[in-house]
Design a protein around this motif. Structure first.
Motif, PDB file in Angstrom:
ATOM      1  N   CYS A  84      35.912  31.710  44.199  1.00 36.76           N
ATOM      2  CA  CYS A  84      36.150  33.151  44.044  1.00 36.76           C
ATOM      3  C   CYS A  84      34.842  33.924  43.925  1.00 36.76           C
ATOM      4  O   CYS A  84      34.710  35.027  44.480  1.00 36.76           O
ATOM      5  CB  CYS A  84      37.028  33.420  42.821  1.00 36.76           C
ATOM      6  SG  CYS A  84      38.753  32.969  43.060  1.00 36.76           S
ATOM      7  N   LEU A 115      43.839  34.926  41.844  1.00 39.22           N
ATOM      8  CA  LEU A 115      43.160  33.882  41.080  1.00 39.22           C
ATOM      9  C   LEU A 115      44.156  32.939  40.430  1.00 39.22           C
ATOM     10  O   LEU A 115      43.987  31.716  40.482  1.00 39.22           O
ATOM     11  CB  LEU A 115      42.242  34.522  40.028  1.00 39.22           C
ATOM     12  CG  LEU A 115      41.470  33.572  39.122  1.00 39.22           C
ATOM     13  CD1 LEU A 115      40.609  32.594  39.926  1.00 39.22           C
ATOM     14  CD2 LEU A 115      40.618  34.365  38.143  1.00 39.22           C
ATOM     15  N   ALA A 165      38.725  28.208  30.569  1.00 38.76           N
ATOM     16  CA  ALA A 165      37.483  28.573  31.249  1.00 38.76           C
ATOM     17  C   ALA A 165      36.904  29.780  30.525  1.00 38.76           C
ATOM     18  O   ALA A 165      37.486  30.863  30.549  1.00 38.76           O
ATOM     19  CB  ALA A 165      37.750  28.885  32.717  1.00 38.76           C
ATOM     20  N   ALA A 168      34.179  33.511  32.494  1.00 40.05           N
ATOM     21  CA  ALA A 168      34.433  33.964  33.863  1.00 40.05           C
ATOM     22  C   ALA A 168      34.292  35.490  33.887  1.00 40.05           C
ATOM     23  O   ALA A 168      34.836  36.172  33.026  1.00 40.05           O
ATOM     24  CB  ALA A 168      35.824  33.543  34.322  1.00 40.05           C
ATOM     25  N   ILE A 192      40.147  32.224  30.482  1.00 40.41           N
ATOM     26  CA  ILE A 192      41.239  31.852  31.376  1.00 40.41           C
ATOM     27  C   ILE A 192      41.876  30.598  30.789  1.00 40.41           C
ATOM     28  O   ILE A 192      41.219  29.565  30.647  1.00 40.41           O
ATOM     29  CB  ILE A 192      40.738  31.629  32.810  1.00 40.41           C
ATOM     30  CG1 ILE A 192      40.180  32.947  33.352  1.00 40.41           C
ATOM     31  CG2 ILE A 192      41.854  31.082  33.696  1.00 40.41           C
ATOM     32  CD1 ILE A 192      39.521  32.841  34.705  1.00 40.41           C
ATOM     33  N   SER A 204      40.624  38.333  37.473  1.00 41.25           N
ATOM     34  CA  SER A 204      40.167  37.967  36.130  1.00 41.25           C
ATOM     35  C   SER A 204      39.866  39.205  35.304  1.00 41.25           C
ATOM     36  O   SER A 204      39.394  40.216  35.819  1.00 41.25           O
ATOM     37  CB  SER A 204      38.923  37.070  36.208  1.00 41.25           C
ATOM     38  OG  SER A 204      37.850  37.777  36.794  1.00 41.25           O
ATOM     39  N   LEU A 221      36.964  28.880  40.516  1.00 38.27           N
ATOM     40  CA  LEU A 221      36.128  29.993  40.060  1.00 38.27           C
ATOM     41  C   LEU A 221      34.881  30.137  40.924  1.00 38.27           C
ATOM     42  O   LEU A 221      34.497  31.250  41.298  1.00 38.27           O
ATOM     43  CB  LEU A 221      35.760  29.830  38.589  1.00 38.27           C
ATOM     44  CG  LEU A 221      36.932  29.955  37.610  1.00 38.27           C
ATOM     45  CD1 LEU A 221      36.503  29.587  36.201  1.00 38.27           C
ATOM     46  CD2 LEU A 221      37.529  31.353  37.649  1.00 38.27           C
TER      47      LEU A 221
END
Length: 164
Positions: free
Chosen positions: A145, A28, A13, A16, A88, A83, A142
């Motif tokens: 979050c 996370l 990812a 983020a 990620i 994060s 994500l």
């Protein structure tokens, strides 16, 4: 040969923002592991160095900080459940599909020994089919979050503009 194989799927990812997640009840990395393990045939989850981290020294595994940011990403973009702003990186272990045409031992509903051979078309490896599912799952975590963070920042803004 009438058999199947498993595989490892890596999902990254990018972009983020730093600071999403929670250090205690909404980690996370825990949320990502939870949804990844919910995908059928997934038997393991790694974030960053994952299991390899157990073989490293702290000095080798730590993500040192510089004025420009982190110099490495061994933690896979998540430290302390939050994060870091780095990519990620998540890897999932996908088991071989059990639907194979090779004859295998089993038992009937009454416990009598038998053999089974699954006929028809079956994928010898389902790891490629899991890629879009894993991508969607991490995107949902994500987004969740980010919404959670917005809830708090929106409340703070409301309180700042309308003190009670």
């Amino acid at each position: 040969s009438g058999n199947s194989v498993g595989g490892i799927v890596e999902v990254i990812a990018k972009g983020a923002p730093p600071g999403i997640g929670d250090p205690v009840s909404g980690k996370l990395d825990a949320a990502i592991a939870h949804v990844m393990m919910g995908i059928g045939s997934v038997k393991g989850v790694e974030i960053g160095e994952g299991f390899r981290a157990a073989e490293l020294l702290g000095s080798e595994n730590n993500d040192e900080m510089t004025p420009e940011g982190f110099s490495t990403n061994h933690a896979g973009g998540i430290l302390g459940g939050i994060s870091t702003g780095a990519d990620i990186i998540v890897r999932i272990a996908v088991k071989p599909t059990p639907s194979i045409s090779r004859e295998q031992k089993t038992v009937t509903v009454t416990g009598t020994p038998a053999t089974i051979s699954v006929q028809g078309r079956h994928d010898p490896c389902i790891a490629p089919r899991i890629v879009p599912v894993a991508e969607a799952m991490i995107a949902l975590v994500l987004a969740d979050c980010l919404l959670e963070q917005l809830k708090y920042s929106g409340f703070q803004a409301l309180m700042k503009n309308n003190p009670a």
